[in-house]
Design an enzyme around this catalytic site. Structure first.
Site, PDB file in Angstrom:
ATOM      1  N   LYS A  94       0.842  -1.166  -0.059  1.00  0.00           N
ATOM      2  CA  LYS A  94      -0.070   0.074  -0.023  1.00  0.00           C
ATOM      3  C   LYS A  94       0.767   1.170  -0.163  1.00  0.00           C
ATOM      4  CE  LYS A  94      -3.261  -2.515   2.743  1.00  0.00           C
ATOM      5  NZ  LYS A  94      -3.663  -2.927   3.973  1.00  0.00           N
ATOM      6  N   GLU A 103      -9.734  -7.659   5.238  1.00  0.00           N
ATOM      7  CA  GLU A 103      -9.557  -6.928   3.950  1.00  0.00           C
ATOM      8  C   GLU A 103     -10.357  -7.693   2.773  1.00  0.00           C
ATOM      9  OE1 GLU A 103      -5.528  -6.211   3.073  1.00  0.00           O
ATOM     10  OE2 GLU A 103      -5.020  -5.457   5.225  1.00  0.00           O
ATOM     11  N   ASN A 143      -6.076  -9.134   9.253  1.00  0.00           N
ATOM     12  CA  ASN A 143      -4.959  -8.772   9.852  1.00  0.00           C
ATOM     13  C   ASN A 143      -5.247  -8.571  11.388  1.00  0.00           C
ATOM     14  OD1 ASN A 143      -2.802  -8.744   7.749  1.00  0.00           O
ATOM     15  ND2 ASN A 143      -3.776  -6.901   7.154  1.00  0.00           N
ATOM     16  N   ARG A 172      -3.915  -7.210  14.100  1.00  0.00           N
ATOM     17  CA  ARG A 172      -3.009  -6.306  14.318  1.00  0.00           C
ATOM     18  C   ARG A 172      -3.464  -4.738  14.042  1.00  0.00           C
ATOM     19  NH1 ARG A 172      -0.649  -4.674  10.005  1.00  0.00           N
ATOM     20  NH2 ARG A 172      -0.166  -6.072   8.316  1.00  0.00           N
ATOM     21  N   VAL A 208      -0.851  -0.126   9.691  1.00  0.00           N
ATOM     22  CA  VAL A 208      -0.058   1.063   9.266  1.00  0.00           C
ATOM     23  C   VAL A 208      -0.835   2.331   9.114  1.00  0.00           C
ATOM     24  CG1 VAL A 208       1.566   2.282   7.653  1.00  0.00           C
ATOM     25  CG2 VAL A 208       1.861  -0.104   8.171  1.00  0.00           C
ATOM     26  N   ARG A 214       2.189   7.367   2.523  1.00  0.00           N
ATOM     27  CA  ARG A 214       3.313   6.622   3.164  1.00  0.00           C
ATOM     28  C   ARG A 214       4.672   7.114   2.662  1.00  0.00           C
ATOM     29  NH1 ARG A 214       2.299   0.099   4.320  1.00  0.00           N
ATOM     30  NH2 ARG A 214      -0.048   0.471   4.709  1.00  0.00           N
TER      31      ARG A 214
END
Length: 448
Positions: free
Chosen positions: A237, A275, A289, A291, A294, A337
């Site tokens: 990403k 997702e 995921n 967790r 980002v 990012r």
């Protein structure tokens, strides 16, 4: 509530977690490799412990050293951030055996969702829509031909234990299939030590949509809307938005309710992201995921909810701070990012940052652990910061992002800032008209 949290990570996410802990009145322990001795989170933590040399396997992936750091400092919980040990079920189990709380889901849930085949089975059982494909790992070439013929070409072969695009190959015909199968299995074995692969229908022009959820581990869960992560390069990403330009309020509510119900039924604890690929109004599960992501700040921007606070609350037994009916989505947010990479070739660019100036003003947030004079080591991920911009609507957000990118200065190394200055002026991006293949096609045409 915890007395002391050890942050088992580095860079911007370590600093992000440290700030959340301080706001909750929790003492912090930073662990670091010898290469990160001067890192910002190490400077700001209440205590710090060096856990090894620069290589990740000897430091940030060294479970023995991290547990020892907990015992030395008296930390009663660990926040793993993202990457490194954040989705390591063995790590979660070892911490439990040492009476140290893992701020995340159980080892069992990490295992289930870490195996792509088992995750797909679980998602289907929980009522989450999935991509048509094989029920499990493909045993041989005959089965691969049969499955591909049933779901129709093109198909995509994926590593069961994979991620990040490794062990992933597309076949447009039976002639392609056997070569793609062999290549995917070989890559999967080399990258993950497991050559198991499965087959799914390949969607031609999908978007990548993910739904943020938080569960309390006791049968209650909420969703915090979706993020559009379709602008990717090599399955990584680059630019994320919340909410998605492709969804309406009804679609958002429907898929959010499906996801929150599923994780509540699962008894899931903590933050997670489900997702999907999204095409022609349909959602297709690809992975979960277990967790913090980002890109979590854009969800925080449109909801006003601190996801790290929620993770810590849930892990400490405090439950969720909000109910689903309390959540309101306000405005639009975009994250870029910022990587220490050449903006054309994406070759990493370690070195010393000679000047670092971040943009400011209403609706601007920069998550970064670097500063002027900071030396970027060559051993880790190239992410040096995230620019998060929030506006009352997408148009305002885009204009604010354009202004923020003009103000952002990073000298001494190459960064991806020029790429984002290009994207923010592109008509397709302005119109929200892109899919997961758009960026690579754009980069190819720009190079040509």
């Amino acid at each position: 509530m915890f007395q002391k949290v050890l942050i088992a990570n580095r860079g911007e996410i370590a600093l992000r977690i440290l700030r959340a802990c301080k706001e909750l009145g929790i003492q912090t322990v930073a662990v670091h490799s010898t290469a990160d001795a001067d890192a910002m989170h190490v400077r700001l933590a209440d205590e710090s412990v060096c856990i090894g040399p620069p290589q990740s396997r000897d430091s940030y992936l060294n479970i023995h050293q991290i547990v020892a750091a907990c015992e030395i400092t008296g930390a009663d919980a660990i926040h793993p951030g993202y990457g490194f040990l954040s989705e390591n079920a063995k790590f979660s189990d070892i911490l439990a055996a040492h009476n140290i709380t893992f701020i995340g889901p159980s080892g069992d849930h990490i295992r289930v969702m870490g195996d792509k085949i088992e995750a797909k089975r679980t998602a289907k059982r929980l009522g989450i829509p999935v991509v048509p494909g094989s029920e499990g790992a493909i045993s041989d070439e005959t089965e691969a031909r049969r499955v591909a013929a049933e779901i129709g070409y093109p198909v995509i072969i994926k590593a069961s234990a994979g991620g990040g695009g490794r062990g992933m190959k597309v076949a447009h015909s039976e002639d392609d299939l056997l070569v793609a199968l062999a290549t995917a299995k070989s890559e999967a074995s080399a990258a993950f030590g497991d050559d198991a692969v499965y087959i799914e229908k390949y969607l031609e022009k999908p978007r990548h949509i993910e739904v943020q959820i938080v569960g309390d581990g006791a049968g209650r869960a909420i969703h915090l809307g979706e993020r559009d992560c379709s602008l990717q390069r090599r399955h990584q990403k680059v630019w994320e938005e919340a909410t998605s330009p492709a969804l309406n309020a009804s679609e958002r509510a429907k898929i959010g309710e499906i996801c929150s119900k599923a994780v509540a039924d699962l008894g899931y604890s903590g933050a997670g992201t489900i997702e999907f690929l999204y095409e022609n109004g349909e959602f297709y599960f690809i992975e979960m995921n277990t967790r913090l992501q980002v890109e979590h700040p854009i969800t925080e921007a449109i909801t006003g909810i601190d996801l790290v606070h929620e993770q810590i609350r849930v892990a400490s037994g405090g439950g969720l701070s909000v109910k689903q009916e309390d959540i309101r989505f306000q405005g639009h947010a975009i994250e870029c990012r910022i990587n220490a990479e050449d903006p054309r070739t994406f070759v990493p660019s370690p070195g010393t940052i000679t000047h670092f100036h971040t943009p400011g003003g209403l609706g601007i947030r920069v998550d970064s652990g670097v500063y002027s004079g900071y030396k970027i080591p060559p051993y880790y991920d190239s992410l040096i910061g995230k620019l998060i911009v929030h506006g009352r609507n997408r148009v305002e957000c885009m204009m604010r992002l354009r202004r923020a990118l003009d103000e952002f200065v990073v000298d001494g190394i190459n960064t991806t800032l020029p790429l984002f200055r290009d994207l923010v002026g592109n008509t397709d991006i302005a119109n929200g008209d892109y899919d997961i293949h758009w960026l690579e096609k754009h980069l190819a045409s720009s190079a040509g």
